[in-house]
Design a protein around this motif. Structure first.
Motif, PDB file in Angstrom:
ATOM      1  N   PRO A   1       0.808  -1.234   0.000  1.00 11.14           N
ATOM      2  CA  PRO A   1       0.000   0.000   0.000  1.00 11.14           C
ATOM      3  C   PRO A   1       0.834   1.274   0.000  1.00 11.14           C
ATOM      4  N   VAL A   2       1.930   1.277   0.753  1.00 10.44           N
ATOM      5  CA  VAL A   2       2.847   2.424   0.747  1.00 10.44           C
ATOM      6  C   VAL A   2       4.060   2.016  -0.078  1.00 10.44           C
ATOM      7  N   PRO A   3       4.166   2.498  -1.326  1.00  9.03           N
ATOM      8  CA  PRO A   3       5.195   1.976  -2.226  1.00  9.03           C
ATOM      9  C   PRO A   3       6.597   2.475  -1.940  1.00  9.03           C
ATOM     10  N   MET A   4       6.738   3.529  -1.120  1.00  6.92           N
ATOM     11  CA  MET A   4       8.082   3.989  -0.787  1.00  6.92           C
ATOM     12  C   MET A   4       8.086   4.696   0.563  1.00  6.92           C
ATOM     13  N   MET A   5       9.253   4.658   1.209  1.00  8.15           N
ATOM     14  CA  MET A   5       9.483   5.354   2.475  1.00  8.15           C
ATOM     15  C   MET A   5      10.692   6.259   2.272  1.00  8.15           C
ATOM     16  N   VAL A   6      10.680   7.426   2.891  1.00  9.97           N
ATOM     17  CA  VAL A   6      11.769   8.385   2.679  1.00  9.97           C
ATOM     18  C   VAL A   6      12.403   8.745   4.019  1.00  9.97           C
ATOM     19  N   ARG A   7      13.706   8.533   4.095  1.00 15.27           N
ATOM     20  CA  ARG A   7      14.497   8.940   5.252  1.00 15.27           C
ATOM     21  C   ARG A   7      15.507   9.994   4.795  1.00 15.27           C
ATOM     22  N   GLU A   8      16.190  10.604   5.742  1.00 18.19           N
ATOM     23  CA  GLU A   8      17.100  11.710   5.425  1.00 18.19           C
ATOM     24  C   GLU A   8      18.383  11.544   6.224  1.00 18.19           C
ATOM     25  N   THR A   9      19.517  11.732   5.568  1.00 19.64           N
ATOM     26  CA  THR A   9      20.789  11.619   6.282  1.00 19.64           C
ATOM     27  C   THR A   9      21.018  12.854   7.153  1.00 19.64           C
ATOM     28  N   VAL A  10      21.495  12.644   8.370  1.00 18.88           N
ATOM     29  CA  VAL A  10      21.790  13.759   9.273  1.00 18.88           C
ATOM     30  C   VAL A  10      23.282  14.059   9.318  1.00 18.88           C
ATOM     31  N   GLN A  11      24.059  13.263   8.594  1.00 19.49           N
ATOM     32  CA  GLN A  11      25.501  13.450   8.526  1.00 19.49           C
ATOM     33  C   GLN A  11      25.988  12.823   7.214  1.00 19.49           C
TER      34      GLN A  11
END
Length: 413
Positions: free
Chosen positions: A289-299
């Motif tokens: 149902p959720v085709p992608m997840m997005v994370r973000e680098t903090v370093q």
């Protein structure tokens, strides 16, 4: 690993199970939810548990998680059962016709959410208004939001379309009214013992403080969005896959008649719906149902010899991971029996993330794995499903839906 660069952002798509494990399980604090995602969804979700990070997210989970503990899930079964019977009757009334099943699965999933959260059937006036407003919001919400694309300072106002802002405001106003009424019932000692009451009366064990009214509106908004949209998507695709695989459909129907013919099931009975569970799991592999997840680098990070600067968007795609040809046997085939094979068991541990994994695993995963198989079994026990004249084409909106709906023929068994 795919690498995308533009003047606005740098992003990578990771489908290596080792990198997925690193981001979601080994070092989750180094890869928080992307602020771009939060900015795009802010008009509706505010500071909900779906978009927050750090100490705020940890506090929210401490308050929310007890409502979804295994023992308490059994208390939601009567509401799920009534909603399942209701959708089966609505579909039975349309026997002999070809229909778009997506509006029906949306209606059914919304019914479950309202019954379990607020003890209200979808026919309730306020519940019906919220349901209609959510459908309008999905139509108004763009797939790519400019507010989520442009890296602006926090004090700069974000751009959102007029319809997006209007529909989000309508939803939040309706939910605020429901939360206020429930708060009054709690104060008077007349509140039903449902999920909303549990969450609103659960204090943070570290501070002793619960959610404020505004915080509760944020959480109800994501419960409805996550619990309604994702369940509706998975149920619609599961019914279509069963229509396209009549042998599996007949097997599931036989199981349902054996398990469900004695009236409302308990958790022990639901656990015996093994075919329905395997079908639902396989559906979420093929059509997460959720085709992608997005994370973000903090370093700064280094992924597979590629240097990633701070702020890189790390995209994890269940859609691609679940169909990875180097991992899964016959990845594009619908095979609910794969979960009993060595390859299926291995991939279930390392390459299957419909609910995410690690500390940010969906708190409603157990809820969904009761709701989905129960709905499938109740429908297939009495009805026969056939493919429509045109097979559906999946597209990514808020969840994975059919571009022109999902057409099925409905018949009686």
């Amino acid at each position: 690993m795919a690498d995308f660069r533009s003047p606005l952002l740098r992003s990578v798509v990771c489908n290596d199970p080792a990198l997925v494990r690193l981001v979601l399980q080994t070092r989750p604090r180094d890869f928080p939810k992307s602020n771009r995602l939060r900015e795009g969804l802010a008009p509706l979700l505010g500071q909900s548990v779906f978009v927050t990070n750090g100490a705020l997210w940890e506090r929210q989970r401490r308050i929310i998680d007890p409502a979804f503990e295994g023992g308490r899930l059994g208390e939601t079964l009567p509401a799920m059962w009534e909603a399942a019977l209701a959708v089966m009757r609505r579909l039975e009334a349309r026997a002999g016709a070809e229909i778009d099943i997506e509006p029906e699965t949306s209606h059914a999933a919304a019914d479950v959410i309202f019954r379990t959260l607020f003890s209200l059937p979808i026919e309730d006036e306020t519940a019906a208004q919220v349901f209609a407003a959510f459908r309008a919001h999905q139509d108004a919400q763009p797939i790519v939001n400019l507010a989520a694309m442009v890296p602006l300072p926090p004090w700069v106002p974000r751009w959102h379309g007029r319809r997006t802002r209007r529909t989000a405001a309508t939803i939040r106003s309706l939910i605020a009214g429901m939360v206020a009424r429930r708060a009054a019932e709690i104060a008077a000692g007349t509140a039903p013992d449902d999920l909303a009451t549990k969450i609103m009366t659960t204090p943070d064990p570290l501070t002793g403080e619960g959610f404020t009214s505004t915080e509760m509106v944020d959480q109800v908004a994501i419960f409805f969005l996550a619990g309604h949209e994702t369940s509706a998507s998975a149920l619609g695709w599961a019914l279509w896959l069963l229509a396209a695989a009549p042998a599996w459909q007949d097997r599931l129907a036989a199981e349902a008649r054996e398990v469900l013919d004695r009236g409302m099931p308990d958790l022990s009975a639901v656990s015996r719906l093994k075919t329905a569970r395997a079908v639902f799991r396989e559906t979420m592999r093929l059509y997460p149902p959720v085709p992608m997840m997005v994370r973000e680098t903090v370093q700064p990070e280094c992924f597979r010899d590629r240097e990633l600067p701070r702020g890189t968007q790390v995209v994890l795609s269940p859609w691609h991971l679940h169909r990875h040809e180097r991992l899964w046997d016959h990845p594009d085939a619908f095979d609910p029996g794969r979960w009993e094979t060595p390859n299926g068991r291995t991939c279930a541990r390392s390459a299957y993330i419909p609910f995410s994994v690690g500390q940010r695993v969906c708190p409603g995963a157990g809820f969904a794995m009761i709701e989905g198989p129960l709905m499938l079994a109740t429908i297939c026990r009495d009805l026969r499903l056939g493919r429509g004249a045109v097979d559906p084409v999946p597209v990514a909106r808020l969840t994975v839906r059919g571009r022109d709906g999902i057409r099925l023929r409905i018949g009686r068994r």
